[in-house]
Design an enzyme around this catalytic site. Structure first.
Site, PDB file in Angstrom:
ATOM      1  N   ASP A 122      -8.420   6.796   5.399  1.00  0.00           N
ATOM      2  CA  ASP A 122      -8.108   5.490   4.828  1.00  0.00           C
ATOM      3  C   ASP A 122      -8.618   5.464   3.392  1.00  0.00           C
ATOM      4  O   ASP A 122      -9.383   6.349   2.973  1.00  0.00           O
ATOM      5  CB  ASP A 122      -8.782   4.376   5.649  1.00  0.00           C
ATOM      6  CG  ASP A 122      -8.484   2.987   5.104  1.00  0.00           C
ATOM      7  OD1 ASP A 122      -7.296   2.639   4.988  1.00  0.00           O
ATOM      8  OD2 ASP A 122      -9.435   2.256   4.769  1.00  0.00           O
ATOM      9  N   SER A 123      -8.231   4.441   2.660  1.00  0.00           N
ATOM     10  CA  SER A 123      -8.681   4.301   1.280  1.00  0.00           C
ATOM     11  C   SER A 123     -10.155   3.945   1.178  1.00  0.00           C
ATOM     12  O   SER A 123     -10.756   4.088   0.120  1.00  0.00           O
ATOM     13  CB  SER A 123      -7.850   3.219   0.575  1.00  0.00           C
ATOM     14  OG  SER A 123      -8.018   1.973   1.222  1.00  0.00           O
TER      15      SER A 123
ATOM     16  N   CYS B  78      -4.110   3.694   7.012  1.00  0.00           N
ATOM     17  CA  CYS B  78      -4.018   2.880   5.799  1.00  0.00           C
ATOM     18  C   CYS B  78      -2.575   2.429   5.699  1.00  0.00           C
ATOM     19  O   CYS B  78      -1.659   3.273   5.670  1.00  0.00           O
ATOM     20  CB  CYS B  78      -4.415   3.715   4.581  1.00  0.00           C
ATOM     21  SG  CYS B  78      -4.105   2.918   2.983  1.00  0.00           S
ATOM     22  N   ASN B  79      -2.337   1.136   5.674  1.00  0.00           N
ATOM     23  CA  ASN B  79      -0.971   0.635   5.618  1.00  0.00           C
ATOM     24  C   ASN B  79      -0.262   1.050   4.336  1.00  0.00           C
ATOM     25  O   ASN B  79       0.915   1.402   4.352  1.00  0.00           O
ATOM     26  CB  ASN B  79      -0.979  -0.887   5.743  1.00  0.00           C
ATOM     27  CG  ASN B  79      -1.154  -1.355   7.169  1.00  0.00           C
ATOM     28  OD1 ASN B  79      -0.188  -1.644   7.868  1.00  0.00           O
ATOM     29  ND2 ASN B  79      -2.392  -1.431   7.625  1.00  0.00           N
ATOM     30  N   THR B  80      -0.984   1.028   3.218  1.00  0.00           N
ATOM     31  CA  THR B  80      -0.368   1.409   1.952  1.00  0.00           C
ATOM     32  C   THR B  80       0.057   2.874   1.973  1.00  0.00           C
ATOM     33  O   THR B  80       1.182   3.215   1.582  1.00  0.00           O
ATOM     34  CB  THR B  80      -1.339   1.164   0.788  1.00  0.00           C
ATOM     35  OG1 THR B  80      -1.692  -0.223   0.752  1.00  0.00           O
ATOM     36  CG2 THR B  80      -0.710   1.560  -0.533  1.00  0.00           C
TER      37      THR B  80
ATOM     38  N   CYS C 193      -3.078  -4.617   7.137  1.00  0.00           N
ATOM     39  CA  CYS C 193      -4.040  -3.790   6.406  1.00  0.00           C
ATOM     40  C   CYS C 193      -5.198  -3.557   7.360  1.00  0.00           C
ATOM     41  O   CYS C 193      -5.638  -4.502   8.036  1.00  0.00           O
ATOM     42  CB  CYS C 193      -4.513  -4.497   5.139  1.00  0.00           C
ATOM     43  SG  CYS C 193      -5.853  -3.637   4.264  1.00  0.00           S
ATOM     44  N   THR C 194      -5.689  -2.335   7.430  1.00  0.00           N
ATOM     45  CA  THR C 194      -6.713  -2.036   8.436  1.00  0.00           C
ATOM     46  C   THR C 194      -8.043  -2.720   8.142  1.00  0.00           C
ATOM     47  O   THR C 194      -8.917  -2.764   9.009  1.00  0.00           O
ATOM     48  CB  THR C 194      -6.924  -0.509   8.561  1.00  0.00           C
ATOM     49  OG1 THR C 194      -7.070   0.069   7.256  1.00  0.00           O
ATOM     50  CG2 THR C 194      -5.754   0.124   9.276  1.00  0.00           C
ATOM     51  N   HIS C 195      -8.210  -3.275   6.948  1.00  0.00           N
ATOM     52  CA  HIS C 195      -9.396  -4.093   6.676  1.00  0.00           C
ATOM     53  C   HIS C 195      -9.319  -5.446   7.397  1.00  0.00           C
ATOM     54  O   HIS C 195     -10.343  -6.026   7.743  1.00  0.00           O
ATOM     55  CB  HIS C 195      -9.540  -4.365   5.175  1.00  0.00           C
ATOM     56  CG  HIS C 195      -9.996  -3.198   4.366  1.00  0.00           C
ATOM     57  ND1 HIS C 195      -9.202  -2.094   4.128  1.00  0.00           N
ATOM     58  CD2 HIS C 195     -11.168  -2.965   3.712  1.00  0.00           C
ATOM     59  CE1 HIS C 195      -9.862  -1.241   3.362  1.00  0.00           C
ATOM     60  NE2 HIS C 195     -11.055  -1.736   3.095  1.00  0.00           N
TER      61      HIS C 195
ATOM     62  N   GLU D 250     -14.906  -5.214   1.917  1.00  0.00           N
ATOM     63  CA  GLU D 250     -15.733  -4.102   1.443  1.00  0.00           C
ATOM     64  C   GLU D 250     -17.131  -4.577   1.026  1.00  0.00           C
ATOM     65  O   GLU D 250     -18.110  -3.830   1.138  1.00  0.00           O
ATOM     66  CB  GLU D 250     -15.053  -3.399   0.261  1.00  0.00           C
ATOM     67  CG  GLU D 250     -13.738  -2.722   0.597  1.00  0.00           C
ATOM     68  CD  GLU D 250     -13.886  -1.262   0.948  1.00  0.00           C
ATOM     69  OE1 GLU D 250     -14.979  -0.713   0.766  1.00  0.00           O
ATOM     70  OE2 GLU D 250     -12.899  -0.674   1.441  1.00  0.00           O
TER      71      GLU D 250
ATOM     72  N   TYR E 171      -6.132   1.254  -2.560  1.00  0.00           N
ATOM     73  CA  TYR E 171      -4.835   1.889  -2.771  1.00  0.00           C
ATOM     74  C   TYR E 171      -3.727   0.859  -3.031  1.00  0.00           C
ATOM     75  O   TYR E 171      -2.695   1.173  -3.606  1.00  0.00           O
ATOM     76  CB  TYR E 171      -4.433   2.703  -1.534  1.00  0.00           C
ATOM     77  CG  TYR E 171      -5.089   4.062  -1.396  1.00  0.00           C
ATOM     78  CD1 TYR E 171      -6.142   4.464  -2.218  1.00  0.00           C
ATOM     79  CD2 TYR E 171      -4.652   4.946  -0.418  1.00  0.00           C
ATOM     80  CE1 TYR E 171      -6.735   5.704  -2.073  1.00  0.00           C
ATOM     81  CE2 TYR E 171      -5.233   6.199  -0.261  1.00  0.00           C
ATOM     82  CZ  TYR E 171      -6.277   6.569  -1.086  1.00  0.00           C
ATOM     83  OH  TYR E 171      -6.859   7.804  -0.929  1.00  0.00           O
ATOM     84  N   GLY E 172      -3.943  -0.362  -2.581  1.00  0.00           N
ATOM     85  CA  GLY E 172      -2.865  -1.350  -2.564  1.00  0.00           C
ATOM     86  C   GLY E 172      -2.322  -1.736  -3.917  1.00  0.00           C
ATOM     87  O   GLY E 172      -1.197  -2.225  -4.018  1.00  0.00           O
TER      88      GLY E 172
END
Length: 272
Positions: free
Chosen positions: A11-12, A74-76, A185-187, A153, A43-44
């Site tokens: 992931d980012s 990571c969705n992006t 988004c995985t966040h 984050e 990354y988005g």
């Protein structure tokens, strides 16, 4: 391919840990190697070319670890790079977009589905494309929520600032009449309670992290790669790598996973 080989997840930053957490829960016999690109998050807001270049470097790193499957958590990166990554690697690969799209298509009652994600994920319209392949009559409404990633984050999961930003972002989706919302988004599963409170009980939240772990299990079973035996005590079952800020990553990871993560190794991902 050896079924005892690890699964690679990347992931980012820290968001992919929500996918790792689900893999640990659903297929606990598996070894996992996680890479978080903490030096280059988010990354988005980056271009497709840049995200693809970063993702290729990470794939080369994971290949060196002899992983048996890779989850693009990571969705992006799933939206921008997955098709290209599958062309350059023979390792079975799974993104997080299709599992979430399939579940949303299954659970919606009125065919009006919302998606929240990074600017890149929403701009790619990838969720809309997959959902309409399954349900051509569905209406998909996307909303970019770029501030959610830095809020997560920074650990502001239950904070008035996050509540206020969520209200501002989600108000248009509330008025649209959606009955299903994809946390694209995985966040975002880390602020699921906040999103759910704002959207109300009438909206079903879809967590692609959960669905991705379920589909990973099916992928491993089809390829006869599912590990049947729990690794012995003392085995380094879970390994974590980052491109920067390892100490901060460890603190955050332990707040999410609760497995007592003691170390994360910093690597120079540009060398791959």
């Amino acid at each position: 391919m050896n079924d005892s080989a690890p699964i690679g997840v990347f992931d980012s930053g820290v968001g992919g840990l929500t996918v790792v957490r689900e893999i640990m829960r659903q297929i606990p016999n598996e070894k996992i190697i996680y890479f978080g690109d903490t030096a280059r998050v988010p990354y988005g807001s980056k271009s497709k070319e840049t995200v693809t270049r970063y993702s290729r470097q990470i794939i080369r790193f994971l290949e060196k670890q002899n992983v048996k499957a890779i989850v693009v958590a990571c969705n992006t990166a799933s939206a921008y790079a997955l098709d290209e990554l599958e062309k350059v690697s023979d390792i079975p690969m799974l993104g997080v977009v299709k599992p979430g799209a399939r579940t949303a298509s299954d659970v919606t009652r009125n065919g009006r589905i919302g998606v929240i994600g990074t600017e890149a994920t929403i701009g790619s319209r990838i969720y809309s494309r997959y959902i309409k392949e399954i349900n051509p009559g569905a209406e998909v409404l996307g909303k970019a929520c770029p501030l959610f990633v830095p809020l997560v984050e920074e650990g502001l999961l239950n904070d008035p600032v996050t509540d206020e930003i969520a209200i501002r972002y989600l108000s248009s989706l509330i008025d649209s009449g959606i009955d299903t919302l994809i946390l694209g988004c995985t966040h975002y599963p880390l602020i699921r309670a906040t999103v759910g409170k704002v959207m109300g009980e009438g909206v079903t939240l879809v967590n692609p992290a959960y669905e991705t772990a379920r589909e990973l299990r099916e992928l491993l079973e089809r390829g006869h790669l599912l590990h049947q035996v729990r690794p012995e005590l003392g085995t380094n079952q879970y390994q974590f790598f980052v491109s920067d800020a390892a100490d901060k990553f460890i603190r955050f990871a332990n707040s999410i996973i609760k497995y007592g993560i003691l170390s994360a190794k910093t690597i120079h991902i540009e060398e791959y």
